[in-house]
Design an enzyme around this catalytic site. Sequence first.
Site, PDB file in Angstrom:
ATOM      1  N   GLY A  15      12.394  24.484  19.503  1.00  0.00           N
ATOM      2  CA  GLY A  15      12.366  24.889  18.101  1.00  0.00           C
ATOM      3  C   GLY A  15      12.387  23.738  17.118  1.00  0.00           C
ATOM      4  N   TYR A  41      19.330  31.971  34.479  1.00  0.00           N
ATOM      5  CA  TYR A  41      19.246  32.541  33.137  1.00  0.00           C
ATOM      6  C   TYR A  41      20.088  33.803  33.009  1.00  0.00           C
ATOM      7  CZ  TYR A  41      15.084  29.554  32.780  1.00  0.00           C
ATOM      8  OH  TYR A  41      14.209  28.502  32.776  1.00  0.00           O
ATOM      9  N   LEU A  79      10.238  21.383  16.671  1.00  0.00           N
ATOM     10  CA  LEU A  79       8.930  21.117  16.072  1.00  0.00           C
ATOM     11  C   LEU A  79       8.584  22.090  14.954  1.00  0.00           C
ATOM     12  CD1 LEU A  79       6.919  20.051  19.226  1.00  0.00           C
ATOM     13  CD2 LEU A  79       7.144  18.717  17.113  1.00  0.00           C
ATOM     14  N   THR A  80       9.395  23.125  14.759  1.00  0.00           N
ATOM     15  CA  THR A  80       9.186  24.003  13.606  1.00  0.00           C
ATOM     16  C   THR A  80       9.674  23.350  12.319  1.00  0.00           C
ATOM     17  OG1 THR A  80      11.362  25.084  13.715  1.00  0.00           O
ATOM     18  CG2 THR A  80       9.594  25.999  15.095  1.00  0.00           C
ATOM     19  N   GLY A  81      10.544  22.348  12.451  1.00  0.00           N
ATOM     20  CA  GLY A  81      11.140  21.701  11.292  1.00  0.00           C
ATOM     21  C   GLY A  81      12.437  22.333  10.835  1.00  0.00           C
ATOM     22  N   LYS A  82      12.868  23.401  11.497  1.00  0.00           N
ATOM     23  CA  LYS A  82      14.041  24.116  10.995  1.00  0.00           C
ATOM     24  C   LYS A  82      15.341  23.343  11.181  1.00  0.00           C
ATOM     25  CE  LYS A  82      14.551  27.004  15.187  1.00  0.00           C
ATOM     26  NZ  LYS A  82      14.478  28.402  15.679  1.00  0.00           N
ATOM     27  N   LEU A 133       7.643  23.939  21.933  1.00  0.00           N
ATOM     28  CA  LEU A 133       8.112  23.743  20.557  1.00  0.00           C
ATOM     29  C   LEU A 133       9.343  22.841  20.505  1.00  0.00           C
ATOM     30  CD1 LEU A 133       7.723  27.326  19.031  1.00  0.00           C
ATOM     31  CD2 LEU A 133       6.347  25.293  18.540  1.00  0.00           C
ATOM     32  N   SER A 162       9.165  24.359  26.953  1.00  0.00           N
ATOM     33  CA  SER A 162       9.621  23.804  25.673  1.00  0.00           C
ATOM     34  C   SER A 162       8.474  23.229  24.831  1.00  0.00           C
ATOM     35  CB  SER A 162      10.687  22.721  25.913  1.00  0.00           C
ATOM     36  OG  SER A 162      11.534  22.584  24.801  1.00  0.00           O
TER      37      SER A 162
END
Length: 348
Positions: free
Chosen positions: A241, A53, A243-246, A238, A236
Amino acid sequence: MKQRELGRTGIKVSEICLGTMTFGQQNTEAEGYAQLDMAVANGINFIDTAELYSIPPRAETHGATERIIGSWLKARGGRERLVIASKVVGRGTSPWFRPGGEETRLTPKQIRYALDGSLRRLGTDYIDLYQLHWPDRKVGLFGAGGNTFTTLSDADEVPIAETLGVLGDLVKEGKIRHVGLSNETAWGLSQYLAEARNGAPRVVSIQNAYNLINRTFEIGLAEMSLREGVGLLAYSPLAQGYLTGKYLDGARPAGARTTLFNRGQRYEKPGVDDAVRAYIQLAHEYGIDPVQLAIAFVTSRPFVTSNIIGATSTDQLEAILGAENVAIPPELEERINAIHQVHSNPAP
């Protein structure tokens, strides 16, 4: 915040772990400090990082996340109250990890080199949980090919006994306390556990992807996890990300990870948008933030030791931490499973 035992170690870790892979690229050092401060203030005692990372992997930024955590530890103190997890990269060809640009392997020499670098960057004498980021052998990884396995590779493999041997030596030397796996298969976990019966250190955790649109851990690993006391550190939750719908319908919000780095292919497969819509609709029906539903579902699984959450702002982190107050009652569980039956693992 509730705590759970890390494997059979007696160490208690918060059921939410702070993932830090954005520190040093998507997040500045100051922003990393702010997230770490907020996490600790909310009862998180478990921090996960890696020599790889920040993400995406780059020669100029590998190790940056560990350096930021190390700087924060020096400034804030309290190392003994935290459980720090890091990882050594598995087999790969990125030339910047090892001297001379050699292929990365899970050999004793390379593991020692990697660990010494992580300890130096973190500014600590020991790492509580040292994980193998992915196997030395060639298997489906990070959603490539649906993480499927079709045939044995003819490439040489560093024997698991050899890898565990040096990790056992490092435990005896006090440089690491416990050993974990990541992105591992049921066969791989079984082999590591078998080696423990020969005197090697027993792995205490397995860090794999797990979320509403990727529940493949349940197929072959969940029972092993529960029976063997090797808990899942779910990353992970989400779905990066999604699963936020963004990202629905190909949307690319400014500043979002997939917008910046175009690394969302794991979650851009047929059926993903339909599944995401179904879970968002369910969350709204129950008056729950879709983010918090996704996080609470993962945390509620009996085979999960800790749910590794990540954010790029303290506002996002605060919203995610709010999932601690969200329950998954039997009726909601049934509705989730009904969606899963129709939209089963579109993003393995």
